[in-house]
Design an enzyme around this catalytic site. Sequence first.
Site, PDB file in Angstrom:
ATOM      1  N   TRP A 161       0.816  -1.222   0.000  1.00 29.80           N
ATOM      2  CA  TRP A 161       0.000   0.000   0.000  1.00 29.80           C
ATOM      3  C   TRP A 161       0.850   1.273   0.000  1.00 29.80           C
ATOM      4  CZ3 TRP A 161       1.793   2.479   4.170  1.00 29.80           C
ATOM      5  CH2 TRP A 161       2.272   1.718   5.235  1.00 29.80           C
ATOM      6  N   LYS A 185      -1.978  -8.970  -7.374  1.00 27.04           N
ATOM      7  CA  LYS A 185      -2.926  -8.713  -6.294  1.00 27.04           C
ATOM      8  C   LYS A 185      -2.438  -7.444  -5.600  1.00 27.04           C
ATOM      9  CE  LYS A 185      -3.011 -10.109  -2.046  1.00 27.04           C
ATOM     10  NZ  LYS A 185      -3.286  -8.782  -1.431  1.00 27.04           N
ATOM     11  N   GLY A 239       7.061  -6.303   0.152  1.00 30.55           N
ATOM     12  CA  GLY A 239       6.351  -6.266   1.428  1.00 30.55           C
ATOM     13  C   GLY A 239       7.290  -6.623   2.559  1.00 30.55           C
ATOM     14  N   GLU A 261      11.341  -8.127  -2.634  1.00 26.93           N
ATOM     15  CA  GLU A 261      11.808  -6.813  -2.183  1.00 26.93           C
ATOM     16  C   GLU A 261      11.216  -6.625  -0.793  1.00 26.93           C
ATOM     17  OE1 GLU A 261      11.902  -3.429  -1.115  1.00 26.93           O
ATOM     18  OE2 GLU A 261      10.749  -2.668  -2.815  1.00 26.93           O
ATOM     19  N   LEU A 262      12.024  -6.920   0.223  1.00 33.43           N
ATOM     20  CA  LEU A 262      11.501  -7.048   1.591  1.00 33.43           C
ATOM     21  C   LEU A 262      11.943  -5.876   2.474  1.00 33.43           C
ATOM     22  CD1 LEU A 262      12.118 -10.913   1.822  1.00 33.43           C
ATOM     23  CD2 LEU A 262      10.130  -9.690   0.933  1.00 33.43           C
ATOM     24  N   CYS A 295      10.430   1.252   2.438  1.00 32.19           N
ATOM     25  CA  CYS A 295      11.432   0.247   2.851  1.00 32.19           C
ATOM     26  C   CYS A 295      12.828   0.843   2.876  1.00 32.19           C
ATOM     27  CB  CYS A 295      11.476  -0.902   1.864  1.00 32.19           C
ATOM     28  SG  CYS A 295       9.920  -1.635   1.604  1.00 32.19           S
ATOM     29  N   GLU A 392      12.188  -2.327  11.829  1.00 35.32           N
ATOM     30  CA  GLU A 392      11.800  -1.264  10.898  1.00 35.32           C
ATOM     31  C   GLU A 392      10.731  -0.396  11.564  1.00 35.32           C
ATOM     32  OE1 GLU A 392      10.356  -2.988   7.258  1.00 35.32           O
ATOM     33  OE2 GLU A 392      11.401  -1.491   6.064  1.00 35.32           O
TER      34      GLU A 392
END
Length: 500
Positions: A161, A185, A239, A261-262, A295, A392
């Site tokens: 989001w 999605k 995410g 991509e974390l 991120c 984080e």
Amino acid sequence: MKCCRVKPVSNRLIKKSSYVNGDWINYEGLNAFAVLNPANQSCVAEVASASPADAVLAVDAADQALPSWRAKTAKQRAELLMVWFKLIVNNRDQLAELLTAEQGKPLAEAKSEVDYAASYIEWFAEEAKRVYGDTIPSPANDKRVIVIKQAVGVVSAITPWNFPLAMITRKAAPALAAGCTFVVKASEETPLSALALAELAGEAGIPAGVFNVLVSEQSVEVGEVLVTDPRIGKFSFTGSTAVGKILLKKTADTVKKTSMELGGNAPFIVFDDADIDQAVAGLMLSKYRNAGQTCVCTNRVLVQAGIYDTFLEKLVLAVNKLEVGAGDAAQTDIGPLINAKAVKTVNRKVEQAVEQGAKLLSGGSMSSLGECFYPPSVLSEVESHMAIAQEEIFGPVTAVLRFETEGEAIAMANATRAGLAAYFYTQNLSRIWRVSEALEYGMVGINEAAISNPAAPFGGVKESGMGREGSKYGLDDYLEIKYLCLGGIEQNISSSERQY
Ligand code: SIN
């Protein structure tokens, strides 16, 4: 469908259901969910929740569209992508308005996200024509070794989001450029931006089934289809690290290619020899973009002892100037966080840090503006063992730590399983090389905080993920290498024939 309590925002790009096989799925009888504006909890629109069966239909569509899409020349695909790019640019204001309404970021940031999202489509449309193969000197005279690159096939993706447009185009653009078809999605927090992209893809003439968007409250069940269906050749995720690990395990059964991509835990190191004003300006950008919800946002600021106090003084002055408010108010620098839960999590982290000995220099209490707002905050005397330095933050809180030597700064920066982005500020050229090479991160900003752009490889090391997005490396992630061995090349021909 249920009805919104509040009159929905009027915007021609608001769509009510998932986009599958070039059409909006019929939403009669489907459950609907409300898309809330985090600034005031009003209902922006209601959207039909796609079912896992709809996800299978989307994969069917992508699978059927694949042969004709990949058979197009790179130029034909590039031309369609350029039409899509231009439509996004032409609809910048409407897209930005929707983005701010459902995500909360200030309108100026939403407009830059539209540009940023569009830039991936433009960049990969250009790059589509440069998917070069290779010829390799053969170890045998009767053989030739040739390498070609081909589309991976159907690609699925799950996107977050925080950048509801750009995180889709950063995956879809290279996929489509390479000749893959795509099913995403989108986050249920921000479905409207994704559906608006689909509308514009349709208007651009992207053929049915090539680009499909699912929006659903049944996130887990719909996601399950996208990580397990054997017809899908590649899965791409942006995410959290925790969710990424679960999804990665699920893709293993069908051995999908993956891009992950974390999460990050970005250090921002300021050495004694840095230009302090430049460093403060860079930190403001890197920390407070999207209210700290990226991120690559700075998570820990490591400041060398000799400039610690001066740096903090200038930082607090800059932070206290930030205006908090609704994203559509002209003066707003910091919008709401995505939801009330996010605010509680950030607040808990700040309270815990203070209990552990950190000093609160600015902000730090719940905002009176509403349940989704948190004031920009600064904590000093943070130490590496504190949760605020290890996890984080994903909110507008700057945690400042002190260090004495370069070696100590590197050790502190690398003491994490995350490895996405790092930043450092120094005027010493030798130090620039030493520190750049020592940092265990996929991306390093050197006297620079704005590191994201379509020409650069975005991605992390360690538990921040795998694969790269953007750049020629980002296109490679959607291509398979195929080696062709051409054999039987006769060498013995008569001397009358061999006149060369
Ligand atoms: C992210 O937060 O995942 C993306 C940030 C960016 O592209 O700069």
